[in-house]
Design a protein around this motif. Structure first.
Motif, PDB file in Angstrom:
ATOM      1  N   SER A   1       0.840  -1.205   0.000  1.00  0.00           N
ATOM      2  CA  SER A   1       0.000   0.000   0.000  1.00  0.00           C
ATOM      3  C   SER A   1       0.878   1.261   0.000  1.00  0.00           C
ATOM      4  O   SER A   1       0.520   2.277  -0.598  1.00  0.00           O
ATOM      5  CB  SER A   1      -0.936  -0.006   1.200  1.00  0.00           C
ATOM      6  OG  SER A   1      -0.197  -0.219   2.379  1.00  0.00           O
TER       7      SER A   1
ATOM      8  N   LYS B   1       1.133   4.181  -2.872  1.00  0.00           N
ATOM      9  CA  LYS B   1       1.009   5.580  -2.459  1.00  0.00           C
ATOM     10  C   LYS B   1       2.232   6.389  -2.924  1.00  0.00           C
ATOM     11  O   LYS B   1       2.095   7.501  -3.438  1.00  0.00           O
ATOM     12  CB  LYS B   1       0.908   5.609  -0.922  1.00  0.00           C
ATOM     13  CG  LYS B   1       0.349   6.861  -0.364  1.00  0.00           C
ATOM     14  CD  LYS B   1      -0.206   6.593   1.046  1.00  0.00           C
ATOM     15  CE  LYS B   1      -0.116   7.838   1.869  1.00  0.00           C
ATOM     16  NZ  LYS B   1       0.848   7.826   2.935  1.00  0.00           N
TER      17      LYS B   1
ATOM     18  N   ALA C   1      -7.734   0.848  -0.695  1.00  0.00           N
ATOM     19  CA  ALA C   1      -7.383   1.455  -1.982  1.00  0.00           C
ATOM     20  C   ALA C   1      -8.587   1.469  -2.924  1.00  0.00           C
ATOM     21  O   ALA C   1      -8.719   2.362  -3.751  1.00  0.00           O
ATOM     22  CB  ALA C   1      -6.222   0.694  -2.614  1.00  0.00           C
TER      23      ALA C   1
END
Ligand code: SER
Length: 864
Positions: A4, A8, A334
């Protein structure tokens, strides 16, 4: 670094370089019939590359949900066997729309990989297109990559194309050496062995491939890059396989605990299932459903493949649906749609796998029978494999798999031939759909795009931007228009466009990128003189559509209220005469529920709430609980349509001012559309009133016919039905009582030796009844021949019956009937035991009886 965080950091890196973050488009593509699934980050930008729409920003970044299951970019059978190809994957991408080009794209990708993520430069390789000296030089000048690590490749490797047609251009790929021994690398391995993984593809979009195969230059050059998150994560997390990263491990762990098997002992089934469950969750969240056609069939195949691999892990009972919450939790931050739709996804997968388990059992029995009946050929016919697929839902690859175990082949070509035949049959004549590419536009004014002003106005005086004459009439693009183009299930407006007093009928309105295209019928002599036109939308058409559209929103909210929040809209049609609403639901909606749903909608109509529309930021709208629909692509700002607190939906359609304008709402039909999808049809306003009026007329006419009061109708009809049944019974009994005649015919019958022969003339209604009497007669005769003539309505006929012992002696009722028929100027035939004859000559029966008597005597005498 967690996956994640990698996602990002990619996005933030490009945001810092003025890129605008664009949400992932749905995996079920909108408005591109050439694609089954969204298969690259650039899909949603295709119209920009092709100059068909203008971007809001010249730089973009995103992480796109992609599915590759077949065709140009994947092979399903390989997925899960290797460690780095997937059906579903996330593509990190950055874009320039006519802005920066090769230099920045190359510099930034290197910077991110080596400086931000710290990848080992001694493992990175770069490829460039054979004619792209510019890119080659840029790699050497803009980055510190070593010269020997930039390699030239040809069209196959380094000219990227979206599909058979569409935007394309030379590309430059970044590969990573996954092997253990740094010194074992060589340029020969790149693009050749699985030790080198392609991490990132930088495409320099400058061409378009047309349907005839030719390549044209685009008006601008663009950048389209794509990096697979799964592979980047593997590299950054130092794993040898994507399945060992935190993108897959939680799913695999969940499977380990439910199966009692270990991933390390037999990774492939775990990998197949972990890959496929992600694909299923994402595609179902975006509105796809398993079915026997197109996209739905791909889902079905993937689910069945996962389910079969489950059996390798001894998971015999449905298990896939149990992993859904793990996937939704893992990816839900997400992609919030996963969390929102998780109950629905679980239900769809659970139902489908249960169905498949039953199919497997039935199909396996049938297939085993089929295989054991094969003689020397050892090949299952294409038509049989197709029957297994069509009747038992048995996939071809499964038939092949089971057959292979017994050394039996399957005629795959024959199977596909049958499949094509079936599809051709099913293909219906398509509706008129504009394909801009086939239209030869004349541009009157060079501006592009049309403004829709139809929320406020039904009439405009507009300038003509483009026109074209096509087979169906004219098509027109105007600078502004009050005509709503077909969209979101709402049909396009109808009305007229007049040119100096001459009316053209508008018969369809479509949206093509920024153009609203009007299809018109009528006569225009000289278009070159036409500059302005007068548009008038049919108020009647628009009002009917508006009522049905607002009622659709109320119905949607009422369905959720009555049946539960898991209900999702799976399709809708807003037509002036009716509305059609497809919803995901697994049971029949009962009469009681229908009534309650109607009551909820009608009470909202009676409340007469004012409709409010507002423009909100997408995230704000979603966070406040506004309903977004499956498969729709929304921009940053969205239009929210609300009826008080009861219904809030993202919608671009036209709506009534207050719910009371709908007048009345009535559901007319509830049916099953596909497994897990129900269809509701309903009417509103004048159509609903007309429905009630017609029903009242019907009842009144029935009352008159049956001479009773309205409330007595059910009893009266029930009584009539009972009477009919008992009369039928009586007729049957009467016919049967006639059987006493049969006994008397036999008792008084003539004999030839021990053989009895009966000839009688009857008058019976119905050929079946005559045969029945014939049947009864021969069972009484036991040994002999019976001929029953029948003469009703002056149509002579006969039934001939022969006892079994005489049949064995080759006396054939069929042959006798033919001859007896000829006595009446006709013919006859049938089985050896019972046959019928028919004649055409009026009054021929008497003579025929005499001739028949002679015939039978002759036949029987021969047997003595
Ligand atoms: N369109 C290119 C690809 O799919 C880069 O994003 O590989």
């Amino acid at each position: 670094m967690k996956s994640s965080d990698i996602r990002k950091s990619f996005i933030e890196f490009f945001q810092q370089k003025d890129h605008k973050f664009i949400r992932s488009a749905p995996v079920v593509p909108i408005g591109d019939p050439t694609l089954l699934f969204t298969n690259a980050g650039m899909n949603q930008f295709k119209p920009i590359f092709l100059d068909e729409s203008k971007p809001d920003h010249s730089r973009a970044v995103n992480s796109q949900k992609c599915i590759r299951v077949s065709g140009k970019h994947n092979d399903l059978e390989e997925v899960g066997i290797d460690t780095f190809h997937h059906t579903f994957f996330e593509m990190l991408g950055n874009w320039s729309f006519g802005d920066y080009y090769k230099s920045e794209a190359i510099k930034w990708s290197w910077e991110l990989l080596t400086e931000v993520w710290g990848l080992d430069k001694n493992r990175l390789w770069v490829t460039v297109y054979k004619d792209d000296k510019e890119a080659y030089d840029l790699w050497l000048n803009n980055t510190d990559i070593k010269k020997g690590r930039v390699l030239w490749f040809g069209k196959k490797e380094n000219f990227w194309e979206m599909g058979e047609t569409g935007p394309c251009g030379p590309c430059s790929e970044i590969h990573y050496y996954m092997g253990d021994d740094l010194f074992n690398q060589s340029k020969e391995g790149v693009n050749r062995t699985d030790e080198y993984w392609e991490l990132w593809n930088l495409v320099f979009i400058q061409n378009e491939r047309l349907a005839d195969g030719s390549l044209i230059n685009l008006s601008q050059s663009h950048v389209d890059t794509g990096a697979g998150l799964e592979r980047i994560t593997s590299v950054i997390q130092g794993k040898a396989s994507n399945y060992e990263t935190d993108l897959f491990q939680p799913i695999i762990k969940e499977l380990e605990s439910s199966s009692d098997c270990k991933y390390a002992d037999n990774p492939v089934p775990f990998q197949v299932i972990a890959d496929h469950i992600r694909m299923l969750c994402f595609s179902i969240a975006d509105g796809a459903l398993p079915s026997n056609e197109g996209r739905g069939y791909v889902l079905r195949r993937i689910l069945r493949r996962a389910s079969r691999f489950g059996r390798v892990l001894k998971l015999e009972k449905p298990f896939l649906h149990k992993i859904v919450p793990t996937v939704c939790n893992l990816m839900g931050d997400a992609y919030p749609e996963l969390k929102e739709k998780s109950t629905h996804i679980k239900l769809v997968i659970g139902t489908e796998e249960t169905l498949f388990n039953q199919t497997l059992d039935r199909g396996i029995t049938h297939l085993e029978k089929l295989m054991s009946s094969l003689k020397s050929s050892k090949t299952i016919l294409g038509s049989d494999a197709f029957k297994l697929y069509d009747t038992y839902g048995f996939p071809l690859d499964l038939t092949e798999l089971i057959a292979r175990e017994k050394n039996i082949d399957v005629d795959v070509e024959g199977f596909h031939l049958e499949m094509t035949k079936q599809k051709d049959k099913a293909r219906q004549a398509g509706n008129f759909k504009l394909k801009e590419k086939n239209i030869d536009w004349i541009e009157l004014l060079k501006e592009k795009g049309s403004e829709f002003v139809g929320y406020e106005y039904l009439e405009t005086n507009s300038r003509v931007l483009k026109y074209s004459e096509i087979e169906e009439g004219f098509i027109l693009v105007l600078d502004k228009t009050p005509f709503y183009p077909e969209s979101g299930g709402q049909v396009g407006d109808r009305g007229t466009i007049s040119i100096e007093g001459i009316d053209l009928n508008v018969i369809d309105v479509q949206n093509h990128n920024d153009m609203i295209i009007h299809l018109c019928r009528g006569v225009v002599l000289d278009w070159s003189k036409v500059e302005r036109v007068q548009c008038v939308v049919s108020d009647f058409h628009r009002s009917s559509v508006k009522r049905n559209h607002t009622a659709t929103h109320l119905l949607h909210a009422a369905l959720k209220k009555e049946l539960g929040d898991q209900v999702q809209q799976a399709g809708s049609l807003v037509h002036p005469n009716y509305l059609r609403f497809d919803l995901t639901y697994f049971e029949k909606i009962t009469g009681d529920q229908i009534r309650k749903i109607e009551n909820i909608v009608n009470s909202q109509i009676l409340l007469n709430s004012t409709l409010k529309t507002s423009i909100k930021a997408y995230d704000e709208a979603i966070n406040s609980g506004v309903v977004a629909l499956f498969g729709e692509k929304y921009g940053d700002n969205v239009r929210v349509v609300s009826t008080g607190k009861f219904s809030n939906e993202l919608c671009g359609g036209t709506h009534v001012n207050s719910t009371g304008d709908i007048g009345l709402f009535k559901i007319t039909e509830e049916s099953s559309l596909a497994s897990g999808v129900r269809r509701i049809v309903a009417v509103t306003g004048t159509a609903a009133i007309e429905l009630f009026q017609n029903q009242a007329d019907l009842i009144f006419n029935m009352q008159r016919m049956l001479n009773c009061k309205e409330e007595e109708l059910p009893n009266r009809i029930g009584q009539l039905y009972q009477d009919k049944k008992s009369l039928e019974k009586k007729i049957k009994e009467l016919n049967q009582s006639d059987d006493s005649d049969i006994i008397s015919w036999v008792n008084k019958a003539s004999k030839v030796g021990d053989y009895i022969f009966v000839i009688e003339l009857l008058s019976i209604e119905g050929a079946d009844e005559l045969k029945r009497v014939g049947d009864r007669l021969i069972s009484e005769i036991k040994s002999g021949i019976g001929v029953l003539f029948n003469n009703v309505n002056d149509k002579p006929s006969a039934v001939v019956v022969v006892s079994e012992d005489l049949v064995r002696k080759k006396i054939n009722a069929g042959i006798l009937a033919k001859e007896i028929g000829s006595f009446m100027g006709g013919g006859g035939g049938g089985k050896p035991q019972l046959a019928t004859a028919g004649g055409r000559q009026f009054g021929a029966v008497e003579k025929a009886i005499i001739s028949t008597e002679k015939l039978i005597l002759k036949v029987l005498n021969k047997e003595l």
